[in-house]
Design an enzyme around this catalytic site. Structure first.
Site, PDB file in Angstrom:
ATOM      1  N   LYS A  52       0.718  -1.651   0.323  1.00 29.14           N
ATOM      2  CA  LYS A  52      -0.385  -0.135   0.112  1.00 29.14           C
ATOM      3  C   LYS A  52       0.459   1.213   0.081  1.00 29.14           C
ATOM      4  CE  LYS A  52      -3.629  -2.516   2.464  1.00 29.14           C
ATOM      5  NZ  LYS A  52      -4.299  -2.613   3.283  1.00 29.14           N
ATOM      6  N   GLN A  96      -4.820  -1.981   9.551  1.00 27.04           N
ATOM      7  CA  GLN A  96      -4.316  -3.508   9.172  1.00 27.04           C
ATOM      8  C   GLN A  96      -5.206  -4.354   9.615  1.00 27.04           C
ATOM      9  OE1 GLN A  96      -3.178  -3.486   5.902  1.00 27.04           O
ATOM     10  NE2 GLN A  96      -3.654  -5.546   6.048  1.00 27.04           N
ATOM     11  N   ASP A 119     -11.280   2.277   3.940  1.00 26.64           N
ATOM     12  CA  ASP A 119     -10.848   1.074   4.145  1.00 26.64           C
ATOM     13  C   ASP A 119     -12.929   0.832   3.429  1.00 26.64           C
ATOM     14  OD1 ASP A 119      -9.406  -0.504   3.221  1.00 26.64           O
ATOM     15  OD2 ASP A 119      -9.339  -0.549   5.284  1.00 26.64           O
TER      16      ASP A 119
END
Ligand code: NAP
Length: 294
Positions: A52, A96, A119
């Site tokens: 990422k 994460q 997200d």
């Protein structure tokens, strides 16, 4: 049979985002800034976060990686999130997953400012998505929608079967395929581990989206001719003969199912690369939406 090439499409999307960033720079505007919080040393998580951050660099975004030890308490992580929420310099951030077991994941996701939730996991954003409102769509479902759109795969009036009902893939995918518009307007069946006679359902499907994490689950005898197959599964299978010590495989018996398919995603190189591209897209949107409201 057409391979839905997520690697190529994700490269196209990254080029488009890089071009948008170049225009922002020319105009003297703020450049999108994504932060990622990684708690602990899980190997797969490190790989994902590393990809990422590299993807941010490639498109010209700014990025910040915040690494916290495995022993981090829930309170400490919530404090970090509070700081990121207030940080004017950050457009969006991700935490994460998975998190260590002393931390309540739902509590953490709820603490993220929905306007920075790139997200798309916060209930506010999930609810907006379900109500067809403009918002962040979780990156993996967003990537699947984008693939279907760019390959112009017909979804209207089709029967879509989603296998797996996780909050990050299966459930949002079932909502998106059933919504008004393109891609969408499908009749959706959402299946899971308690579904009985799943083959009877999958053999009626025009489109199958597998998101369960069971290698080779979807076999040729479970699909009808001319099916569209989207394989979200990513499983690391140990393999001593490979340098990395494992190989990646999906939920579909690709070799045999592809022979009956009109469109199919490979693993790797299908949905996986799309996920990162759409996280970048959400970050770009976060930056643009902030500029419009400030
Ligand atoms: P998850 O949280 O691991 O849940 C798996 C889902 O599959 C559950 O809903 C489970 O049912 C269902 N399931 C398990 N065995 C089944 C069976 N035999 N028949 C029918 N349904 C079954 O799911 P996830 O996080 O969405 O991950 C799924 C896979 O996608 C994993 O391989 C993951 O690594 C991969 N993934 C890939 C990406 C990407 O970027 N490509 C992103 C996210 C995830 P119950 O609800 O009844 O337990």
């Amino acid at each position: 049979m057409t391979i839905l090439d997520g690697k190529k499409v994700s490269d196209d999307i990254k080029d488009e985002i890089a071009a948008a960033v170049a225009v922002m720079k020319e105009r003297g505007e703020r450049i999108p800034h994504l932060a990622a919080v990684l708690v602990g040393n899980d190997g797969a998580s490190l790989t994902y976060v590393g990809s990422k951050v590299r993807a941010c660099e490639r498109v010209g975004f700014r990025s910040t990686l915040i690494r916290l030890p495995n022993t981090t308490s829930e309170i400490e992580l919530l404090k970090e999130i509070d700081e990121l929420n207030k940080d004017e310099d950050i457009d969006g951030f991700i935490v994460q997953l998975p998190l260590p077991k002393q931390i309540d994941t739902q509590k953490v996701l709820m603490a993220i400012d929905p306007d920075k939730d790139v997200d798309g996991f916060h209930p506010t954003n999930f609810g907006k998505m379900a109500l067809d409102m403009t918002t962040f769509i979780p990156a993996t479902p967003f990537g699947i929608i984008e693939l279907l759109e760019r390959y112009n795969v017909e979804t209207k009036g089709k029967h879509t079967v989603v296998i797996g009902r996780s909050h990050i893939v299966g459930r949002p995918m079932s909502i998106l395929m059933g919504r008004r518009g393109f891609p969408g307007n499908s009749t959706v069946t959402l299946t899971h581990s308690h579904t009985k006679n799943i083959s009877q359902i999958t053999t009626q499907a025009d489109i199958i989206i597998t998101a369960l994490g069971v290698p080779g689950f979807l076999k040729a005898e479970m699909v009808k001719d001319d099916v569209v197959v989207i394989d979200v599964g990513i499983t690391r299978v140990p393999d001593e003969t490979r340098k990395r010590g494992y190989y990646i495989t999906g939920d579909v018996d690709f070799e045999n199912v592809s022979k009956k398919s009109t469109y199919i995603t490979p693993v790797p190189g299908g949905v996986g690369p799309m996920t990162i591209a759409m996280l970048l897209k959400n970050t770009l949107l976060a930056c643009e939406w902030r500029r419009q409201t400030t």
